[in-house]
Design a protein around this motif. Sequence first.
Motif, PDB file in Angstrom:
ATOM      1  N   ASN A  44     -72.642 -36.524 -18.934  1.00 30.42           N
ATOM      2  CA  ASN A  44     -72.016 -37.347 -19.964  1.00 30.42           C
ATOM      3  C   ASN A  44     -72.422 -38.806 -19.777  1.00 30.42           C
ATOM      4  O   ASN A  44     -73.122 -39.152 -18.812  1.00 30.42           O
ATOM      5  N   GLN A 187     -72.816 -28.923 -31.093  1.00 28.49           N
ATOM      6  CA  GLN A 187     -73.743 -28.686 -29.991  1.00 28.49           C
ATOM      7  C   GLN A 187     -74.937 -27.869 -30.486  1.00 28.49           C
ATOM      8  O   GLN A 187     -74.772 -26.931 -31.257  1.00 28.49           O
ATOM      9  N   TYR A 205     -77.740 -30.091 -26.211  1.00 28.84           N
ATOM     10  CA  TYR A 205     -77.341 -31.462 -26.519  1.00 28.84           C
ATOM     11  C   TYR A 205     -76.094 -31.374 -27.394  1.00 28.84           C
ATOM     12  O   TYR A 205     -76.044 -30.579 -28.345  1.00 28.84           O
ATOM     13  N   ASN A 207     -72.339 -33.645 -29.030  1.00 29.57           N
ATOM     14  CA  ASN A 207     -71.689 -34.926 -29.301  1.00 29.57           C
ATOM     15  C   ASN A 207     -70.491 -34.666 -30.218  1.00 29.57           C
ATOM     16  O   ASN A 207     -70.314 -33.562 -30.735  1.00 29.57           O
ATOM     17  N   SER A 213     -73.013 -42.840 -29.229  1.00 32.99           N
ATOM     18  CA  SER A 213     -73.438 -42.333 -27.922  1.00 32.99           C
ATOM     19  C   SER A 213     -72.293 -42.182 -26.932  1.00 32.99           C
ATOM     20  O   SER A 213     -72.496 -41.748 -25.798  1.00 32.99           O
ATOM     21  N   ARG A 216     -71.595 -38.188 -26.193  1.00 36.44           N
ATOM     22  CA  ARG A 216     -72.691 -37.229 -26.177  1.00 36.44           C
ATOM     23  C   ARG A 216     -72.902 -36.676 -24.775  1.00 36.44           C
ATOM     24  O   ARG A 216     -72.506 -37.277 -23.778  1.00 36.44           O
ATOM     25  N   TRP A 217     -73.519 -35.505 -24.690  1.00 34.27           N
ATOM     26  CA  TRP A 217     -73.815 -34.883 -23.406  1.00 34.27           C
ATOM     27  C   TRP A 217     -75.089 -34.068 -23.481  1.00 34.27           C
ATOM     28  O   TRP A 217     -75.552 -33.699 -24.552  1.00 34.27           O
TER      29      TRP A 217
END
Length: 231
Positions: A44, A187, A205, A207, A213, A216-217
């Motif tokens: 993260n 995702q 990816y 969010n 941002s 997001r991960w």
Amino acid sequence: MRSALVITAAATSLNLHAARPMITDDARIVDAKACQVESWVKGNKNSTEYWAIPACNFTGNLEVSLGATAINEYGHTQNHGYVMQGKTLFKTLEKNGWGIGLAFGNSMQPRSDTLRHLLSSPYAYVPASFSFADDRFVLHTNVGWLHDKPNNRNRATWGLGSETQLSERTWLIAETFDQSAGRPFYQLGVRHWLVPDHVQIDTTYGNRFGSGSEERWISIGLRLLSVPFLP
């Protein structure tokens, strides 16, 4: 088939979910008398999460999972969480058919003031799956409930996800879901079988819609499935 964990942006709850890397659950369970282990790293903006989730099907129609996570926040703060879940099927998913089940569990995280006492957040949901084009496209839906103990309130949860076959061993994952207050999450990812039905790797990816941002991960995972071996 799989159970795994998801943590909300505020770390208010941990839930088991579908086969890596999906968070929306599927109407599948681990094969009878078999087990699996899933592990992954989720990066993260301000923390890194480490997950390990074993699951077994001892009876033929009850998948039992028990997992844990360690969360390292940048600034040297470390948190832990634990989750246990049972999942059963009322109708098995078949090729070009549909399936439905029930999952129920409890997620636990330490109180902020001590590691000796855990905050418990029970949950339940109904996963339903629909197969199309000889399993080359599978749609999953979830509707459920979560008691958010840290914030002392009940929440409705939902998810909508899909698996699309790109090649013999590779699948595209796309989903949106909501397990917390505010806008839903989304995702996108890919899963690939190194050894079909036994060794899988994946990456995603994700969010929250409209969050820039901040939430997001990126995740990378490994999933191992056994042959039936339990007595």
